[in-house]
Design a protein around this motif. Structure first.
Motif, mmCIF file in Angstrom:
data_model
loop_
_atom_site.group_PDB
_atom_site.id
_atom_site.type_symbol
_atom_site.label_atom_id
_atom_site.label_comp_id
_atom_site.label_asym_id
_atom_site.label_seq_id
_atom_site.Cartn_x
_atom_site.Cartn_y
_atom_site.Cartn_z
ATOM 1 N N UNK A 11 -19.018 4.075 -15.475
ATOM 2 C CA UNK A 11 -18.884 4.200 -14.029
ATOM 3 C C UNK A 11 -20.162 3.787 -13.312
ATOM 4 N N UNK A 12 -20.019 3.480 -12.032
ATOM 5 C CA UNK A 12 -21.177 3.179 -11.186
ATOM 6 C C UNK A 12 -21.428 4.392 -10.294
ATOM 7 N N UNK A 13 -22.598 4.998 -10.424
ATOM 8 C CA UNK A 13 -22.952 6.137 -9.571
ATOM 9 C C UNK A 13 -23.455 5.582 -8.239
ATOM 10 N N UNK A 14 -22.814 6.017 -7.163
ATOM 11 C CA UNK A 14 -23.174 5.551 -5.825
ATOM 12 C C UNK A 14 -23.295 6.765 -4.912
ATOM 13 N N UNK A 15 -24.374 6.816 -4.164
ATOM 14 C CA UNK A 15 -24.548 7.857 -3.147
ATOM 15 C C UNK A 15 -23.858 7.357 -1.882
ATOM 16 N N UNK A 16 -22.686 7.931 -1.582
ATOM 17 C CA UNK A 16 -21.959 7.524 -0.385
ATOM 18 C C UNK A 16 -22.424 8.355 0.798
ATOM 19 N N UNK A 17 -22.247 7.791 2.009
ATOM 20 C CA UNK A 17 -22.689 8.459 3.225
ATOM 21 C C UNK A 17 -21.489 8.879 4.062
ATOM 22 N N UNK A 18 -21.512 10.105 4.528
ATOM 23 C CA UNK A 18 -20.435 10.641 5.353
ATOM 24 C C UNK A 18 -20.121 9.697 6.512
ATOM 25 N N UNK A 19 -18.824 9.396 6.687
ATOM 26 C CA UNK A 19 -18.382 8.560 7.789
ATOM 27 C C UNK A 19 -18.451 7.064 7.546
ATOM 28 N N UNK A 20 -19.096 6.637 6.466
ATOM 29 C CA UNK A 20 -19.231 5.210 6.171
ATOM 30 C C UNK A 20 -18.012 4.714 5.389
ATOM 31 N N UNK A 21 -17.565 3.484 5.707
ATOM 32 C CA UNK A 21 -16.432 2.881 5.004
ATOM 33 C C UNK A 21 -16.920 2.085 3.801
ATOM 34 N N UNK A 22 -16.120 2.136 2.721
ATOM 35 C CA UNK A 22 -16.410 1.417 1.490
ATOM 36 C C UNK A 22 -15.136 0.715 1.039
ATOM 37 N N UNK A 56 -22.408 12.299 -0.692
ATOM 38 C CA UNK A 56 -22.442 12.829 -2.046
ATOM 39 C C UNK A 56 -22.512 11.687 -3.054
ATOM 40 N N UNK A 57 -22.744 12.032 -4.302
ATOM 41 C CA UNK A 57 -22.715 11.049 -5.385
ATOM 42 C C UNK A 57 -21.275 10.906 -5.854
ATOM 43 N N UNK A 58 -20.823 9.659 -5.977
ATOM 44 C CA UNK A 58 -19.489 9.365 -6.503
ATOM 45 C C UNK A 58 -19.656 8.454 -7.713
#
Length: 83
Positions: A11-22, A56-58
């Motif tokens: 897996x790729x660990x990514x720190x996502x940001x609240x409200x941001x689209x991916x 959070x980290x995903x």
């Protein structure tokens, strides 16, 4: 193209940001894994777009075989060595 390409067997660990689209790559062809760069065009695959509900980290699936869609469920551990 009927099956996605295995981009990586981890897996790729990514720190996502609240409200941001991916936009997660579902085809495995993107050079910007785990995210889409448009290489799916003409394959029948489309990216999975989502908005992070919290920062959070995903752990994003890169083998493209997870039963959890874009999130890793360990399916890469069951893939054959030549996948």
């Amino acid at each position: 193209m009927d099956k996605p390409k295995v981009a990586a067997k981890a897996p790729a660990k990514v720190e996502v940001e609240e409200g941001k689209k991916y936009a997660w790559c579902s085809c495995g062809l993107s050079e910007s894994q785990p995210f889409c760069d448009g290489k799916h065009k003409g394959t029948g695959f489309v990216p999975v777009v989502f908005t992070a509900e919290k920062s959070e980290a995903c752990y994003f699936c890169q083998c493209k075989h997870s039963a959890n869609g874009m999130l890793c469920d360990g399916s890469h551990n069951d893939l054959p060595d030549d996948a």
